[in-house]
Enzyme design. Structure first.
Site, PDB file in Angstrom:
ATOM      1  NE  ARG A  73      -3.930   2.295   0.827  1.00 24.61           N
ATOM      2  CZ  ARG A  73      -3.987   3.506   0.616  1.00 24.61           C
ATOM      3  NH1 ARG A  73      -2.836   4.162   0.076  1.00 24.61           N
ATOM      4  NH2 ARG A  73      -4.961   4.277   0.855  1.00 24.61           N
ATOM      5  CD  GLU A  78     -11.172   2.079  -2.363  1.00 24.10           C
ATOM      6  OE1 GLU A  78     -11.143   0.708  -2.399  1.00 24.10           O
ATOM      7  OE2 GLU A  78     -10.508   2.671  -1.958  1.00 24.10           O
ATOM      8  NE  ARG A  94      -3.680  -3.054   2.035  1.00 22.06           N
ATOM      9  CZ  ARG A  94      -4.543  -2.192   1.515  1.00 22.06           C
ATOM     10  NH1 ARG A  94      -5.001  -2.149   0.222  1.00 22.06           N
ATOM     11  NH2 ARG A  94      -5.028  -1.139   2.378  1.00 22.06           N
TER      12      ARG A  94
END
Length: 222
Positions: free
Chosen positions: A41, A49, A93
């Site tokens: 990330r 999104e 992540r």
């Protein structure tokens, strides 16, 4: 003398190594990439999104999330990245600052109007976003809702839809994974709000965990 020796030890001691991830880059969406086998990330930025739409008021609606993902893919897919690991997020992540040919990828995306400075976590790209907005680059001027607000609205809407769809007193979601495994999610578990029930696929609601287990479902691990 002892104090001087102690100071020398501190000065000469090697600094802890900074964790790095390096490899070929694959784009997942506007702010998430795979570098080699590591999901990353990007630090300090927030992109729309994939399913997010922009527009409203005087601006026509358009698929800005898909557009950003395509733009980032065109620029960076298959290139070599070197990322400095800064943190790990709640999804497991790696959060990292990534360089492509010496250029900060996050800064470039914000400067070109493909992502926003994620000021909740960092102010590093604040001025880059302001410059992009002044020049009307990329997403700026398209009537976009901030990605964080879009996600929050989506979560609330999904929770309301799911609650309305559940039979009275039967709030446990029996989900079938892509590999066919039958998994149930109870209220309060990590993925409960995101889980959809598709009756057409054989998924269903349960009124108790024992009922779900007897039907062949196992409890989700999170």
């Amino acid at each position: 003398m002892l104090r001087i020796c102690s100071l020398l030890v501190l000065i000469l001691a090697p600094l802890p190594a900074v964790a790095e991830v390096a490899g070929t880059l694959r784009v997942i969406d506007g702010d998430t990439i795979d570098v080699g086998d590591t999901r990353v990330r990007l630090y300090g930025i927030d992109a729309p999104e994939i399913d997010q739409r922009c527009g409203g008021a005087d601006a026509p609606m358009w698929d800005c999330g898909a557009w950003v993902t395509r733009e980032v893919t065109d620029r960076y897919e298959g290139r070599d990245a070197t990322c400095t690991v800064l943190d790990t997020d709640r999804y497991g992540r790696v959060v990292a600052r990534c360089l492509i040919d010496g250029e900060d990828m996050g800064r470039a995306l914000v400067a070109e109007g493909l992502a926003f400075a994620y000021r909740r976590y960092a102010m590093d790209y604040d001025l880059d976003e302001k410059a992009a907005a002044v020049n009307g680059l990329g997403l700026h001027g398209s009537g976009i809702t901030a990605p964080a607000a879009f996600r929050a609205t989506g979560r609330h809407a999904r929770a309301a839809r799911n609650a309305a769809a559940a039979p009275e007193g039967c709030a446990i979601k029996g989900n079938i994974a892509s590999d066919g495994e039958r998994i149930f999610h109870a209220p309060g578990q990590r993925w409960y709000d995101r889980t959809r029930i598709s009756v057409q696929r054989g998924e269903r609601w349960f009124c108790s965990e024992s009922e779900a287990r007897q039907a062949g479902w196992r409890r989700a691990r999170q």
